[in-house]
Scaffold this active site. Structure first.
Site, PDB file in Angstrom:
ATOM      1  N   THR A   4      45.156 -40.072   5.332  1.00 37.99           N
ATOM      2  CA  THR A   4      46.636 -40.855   5.797  1.00 37.99           C
ATOM      3  C   THR A   4      46.790 -41.916   4.827  1.00 37.99           C
ATOM      4  O   THR A   4      48.300 -41.918   4.314  1.00 37.99           O
ATOM      5  CB  THR A   4      46.298 -41.306   7.165  1.00 37.99           C
ATOM      6  OG1 THR A   4      46.072 -40.416   8.281  1.00 37.99           O
ATOM      7  CG2 THR A   4      47.578 -42.137   7.730  1.00 37.99           C
TER       8      THR A   4
ATOM      9  N   GLN B  54      49.943 -36.329   9.448  1.00 36.00           N
ATOM     10  CA  GLN B  54      50.196 -37.770   9.133  1.00 36.00           C
ATOM     11  C   GLN B  54      50.792 -37.709   7.827  1.00 36.00           C
ATOM     12  O   GLN B  54      50.580 -36.937   6.749  1.00 36.00           O
ATOM     13  CB  GLN B  54      49.074 -38.613   8.928  1.00 36.00           C
ATOM     14  CG  GLN B  54      48.203 -38.802  10.598  1.00 36.00           C
ATOM     15  CD  GLN B  54      47.087 -37.738  10.349  1.00 36.00           C
ATOM     16  OE1 GLN B  54      47.151 -36.757   9.706  1.00 36.00           O
ATOM     17  NE2 GLN B  54      46.482 -37.765  11.657  1.00 36.00           N
TER      18      GLN B  54
ATOM     19  N   ASP C 214      52.911 -41.372  11.871  1.00 35.01           N
ATOM     20  CA  ASP C 214      52.185 -42.445  11.206  1.00 35.01           C
ATOM     21  C   ASP C 214      53.399 -42.910   9.894  1.00 35.01           C
ATOM     22  O   ASP C 214      53.201 -42.962   8.734  1.00 35.01           O
ATOM     23  CB  ASP C 214      51.105 -41.921  10.378  1.00 35.01           C
ATOM     24  CG  ASP C 214      49.732 -41.818  11.411  1.00 35.01           C
ATOM     25  OD1 ASP C 214      50.351 -41.838  12.666  1.00 35.01           O
ATOM     26  OD2 ASP C 214      48.779 -41.680  11.096  1.00 35.01           O
TER      27      ASP C 214
ATOM     28  N   ASP D 296      52.950 -42.637  17.031  1.00 31.66           N
ATOM     29  CA  ASP D 296      52.195 -43.705  16.126  1.00 31.66           C
ATOM     30  C   ASP D 296      52.764 -44.031  14.885  1.00 31.66           C
ATOM     31  O   ASP D 296      52.195 -44.199  13.938  1.00 31.66           O
ATOM     32  CB  ASP D 296      50.667 -43.095  15.777  1.00 31.66           C
ATOM     33  CG  ASP D 296      50.002 -42.616  17.135  1.00 31.66           C
ATOM     34  OD1 ASP D 296      50.213 -43.367  18.146  1.00 31.66           O
ATOM     35  OD2 ASP D 296      48.991 -41.933  16.881  1.00 31.66           O
TER      36      ASP D 296
END
Length: 217
Positions: A90, A124, A147, A168
């Protein structure tokens, strides 16, 4: 060695001091102590811009009313492989990484345009990773899906920014103030906006003040 400039113009069409943002960043001396303003003309800048913690006091400034046309973009997913065949993860999927202190950005779009793997792992795709201290973002756009904004560490101000994602899409350990920011949820059904990392109940979290939340199908 470059002479020190406090105003640098970047134009992808070749009309400025540099045609790439990285070229302008490279011109800033190590351990700079004065504000350097990098004016970025409208265009799409397709690369990853790494800023080390030895170059503080840099500002990215876009043109008035052209925020959506001044785009810093890349398309890495966490599941993509590096040159050694290892998944990026990520943190390393970020299109733009800022590790220096006292960074500022206004009227700039930070984007990760990666297309998620359907029902896959490693979707992500960070558009902006901020890991310095005391950064300020004013009327900036941060666009992604999962993300989107990694507010990793430090204390920062996001004022009147537009932040978009599916799940998120604001996360990290930082203690930042988000004031009058628009958080745009593009999940078709449901999705979490923030996933702040806390190691203990006493850890301080990000603060959101007067922020509208939109939802687009």
């Amino acid at each position: 060695m470059y002479a020190i400039r406090h105003v640098i113009v970047v134009d992808t069409n070749g009309g400025g001091n540099f045609s790439t943002i990285q070229g302008a960043i490279d011109m800033v001396p190590e351990h700079n102590t004065q504000r350097v303003k990098i004016y970025i003309l409208p265009g799409t800048y397709r690369s990853i811009y790494m800023k080390t913690n030895t170059k503080p006091y840099i500002s990215f400034i876009g043109q008035m009313n052209h925020t959506s046309r001044t785009i810093l973009t890349w398309h890495d997913l966490a599941s993509d492989k590096n040159q050694y065949g290892i998944a990026l993860g990520t943190y390393n999927s970020a299109s733009v990484t800022v590790e220096s202190d006292y960074f500022c950005a206004t009227r700039i779009t930070f984007e990760n345009s990666a297309v998620p793997v359907r029902r896959g792992q490693g979707n992500q795709a960070v558009a902006l990773r901020i890991a310095g201290d005391k950064a300020m973002f004013y009327k900036a756009r941060v666009l992604g899906k999962q993300d989107t904004l990694l507010d990793e560490s430090g204390t920062h101000l996001f004022y009147k920014c537009f932040i978009q994602g599916r799940v998120d899409f604001v996360f990290g350990r930082a203690r930042s103030l988000y004031k009058e920011c628009h958080l745009n949820l593009i999940a078709k059904r449901s999705g979490a906006i923030a996933a702040h990392h806390r190691d203990s109940p006493d850890d301080l979290s990000n603060v959101f003040i007067h922020f509208p939340v939109g939802k687009q199908g």
